[in-house]
Design an enzyme around this catalytic site. Structure first.
Site, PDB file in Angstrom:
ATOM      1  N   HIS A 202      -1.217 -27.402  16.170  1.00  0.00           N
ATOM      2  CA  HIS A 202      -2.637 -27.274  16.486  1.00  0.00           C
ATOM      3  C   HIS A 202      -2.868 -25.898  17.109  1.00  0.00           C
ATOM      4  O   HIS A 202      -3.624 -25.761  18.067  1.00  0.00           O
ATOM      5  CB  HIS A 202      -3.084 -28.359  17.467  1.00  0.00           C
ATOM      6  CG  HIS A 202      -2.868 -29.757  16.990  1.00  0.00           C
ATOM      7  ND1 HIS A 202      -2.683 -30.812  17.851  1.00  0.00           N
ATOM      8  CD2 HIS A 202      -2.797 -30.280  15.742  1.00  0.00           C
ATOM      9  CE1 HIS A 202      -2.512 -31.923  17.158  1.00  0.00           C
ATOM     10  NE2 HIS A 202      -2.577 -31.627  15.877  1.00  0.00           N
TER      11      HIS A 202
ATOM     12  N   HIS B 144      -8.501 -30.769  12.233  1.00  0.00           N
ATOM     13  CA  HIS B 144      -7.183 -31.244  12.669  1.00  0.00           C
ATOM     14  C   HIS B 144      -6.276 -30.106  13.089  1.00  0.00           C
ATOM     15  O   HIS B 144      -6.016 -29.912  14.267  1.00  0.00           O
ATOM     16  CB  HIS B 144      -6.550 -32.081  11.550  1.00  0.00           C
ATOM     17  CG  HIS B 144      -5.269 -32.742  11.935  1.00  0.00           C
ATOM     18  ND1 HIS B 144      -4.626 -33.652  11.112  1.00  0.00           N
ATOM     19  CD2 HIS B 144      -4.492 -32.636  13.031  1.00  0.00           C
ATOM     20  CE1 HIS B 144      -3.525 -34.078  11.709  1.00  0.00           C
ATOM     21  NE2 HIS B 144      -3.416 -33.459  12.866  1.00  0.00           N
TER      22      HIS B 144
END
Length: 221
Positions: A102, A165
């Site tokens: 991430h 995401h």
């Protein structure tokens, strides 16, 4: 599945080191993110679920079949992304490693649902064009893996930004996938900064092709 003596021990050691590389490169926080590595024709190793990076050891890595099921005797549960990784390995026999992060700048592009345009020679070298955006998909099944495979079909990029995401990268081995994740964050940051100053200058498609060919086939030793 491969037996423990078939190079699995060395692969476990390498995978633990590659997870530390994610931390050192500033691509992950807390327990988020993971690296996996193909282990023979019918298995792969992956980070365990919810284990802090500082506690990862070679023995922590979880051996799974290509459906994402842990091998007999594994003590830890695999990453919640295990089915995404498994889908990629089943459908992309050329892939030997998968990484998920991430990382801040690349994930910001994913949150916008916007590809990173190829406006840098470093992007042409590593990605051969833009870094594409994949569909939104919930964690827990193989929907993410399906989105990765479908989005990268026909792309030279080893990285995809899964909408809302984060980043998934693939490579011939796990180290190559980690390199792609590091490079993805680097160029996402640079292109973001360039847009604060104005509109980045596009690159000619033929120049992107030439740069990609040189880097992939002639660069280095």
């Amino acid at each position: 599945m491969p037996e423990p003596g078939d190079g699995i021990a060395a692969l476990r050691t390498e995978l633990a080191a590659l997870h530390r590389m994610l931390v050192d490169s500033g691509l992950v926080v807390w327990t988020a993110g993971n690296v996996s590595a193909r282990a023979g024709d019918d298995a792969f190793l992956i980070k365990p679920s919810g284990v802090p990076y500082e506690h990862l050891t070679p023995d922590s890595m979880v051996l799974c079949d290509l459906e994402g099921k842990p091998a007999d005797g594994e003590q830890l549960k695999p990453s919640s992304d295990v089915f995404a990784h498994a889908y990629v390995y089943r459908h992309r026999p050329d892939v030997g490693g998968v990484v998920h992060t991430h990382s801040t700048y690349a994930t910001a592009w994913a949150a916008r649902g916007e590809p990173v345009p190829c406006v840098l020679t470093a992007m042409a070298d590593e990605f051969g064009g833009e870094i594409p955006v994949g569909p939104f998909a919930l964690i827990g099944g193989d929907e993410i893996g399906r989105g990765i495979v479908e989005t990268l079909d026909g792309h030279r990029s080893p990285a995809v930004l899964m909408r809302n995401h984060g980043v998934f990268t693939i490579g011939a081995d796990a180290r190559a996938a980690v390199k792609a994740a590091v490079m993805c964050e680097d160029v996402a940051r640079t292109v973001h900064l360039s847009r604060q100053l104005g509109e980045p200058q596009p690159m000619d498609a033929a120049d992107i092709d030439r740069l990609y060919d040189r880097y992939q086939n002639a660069y280095g030793q």
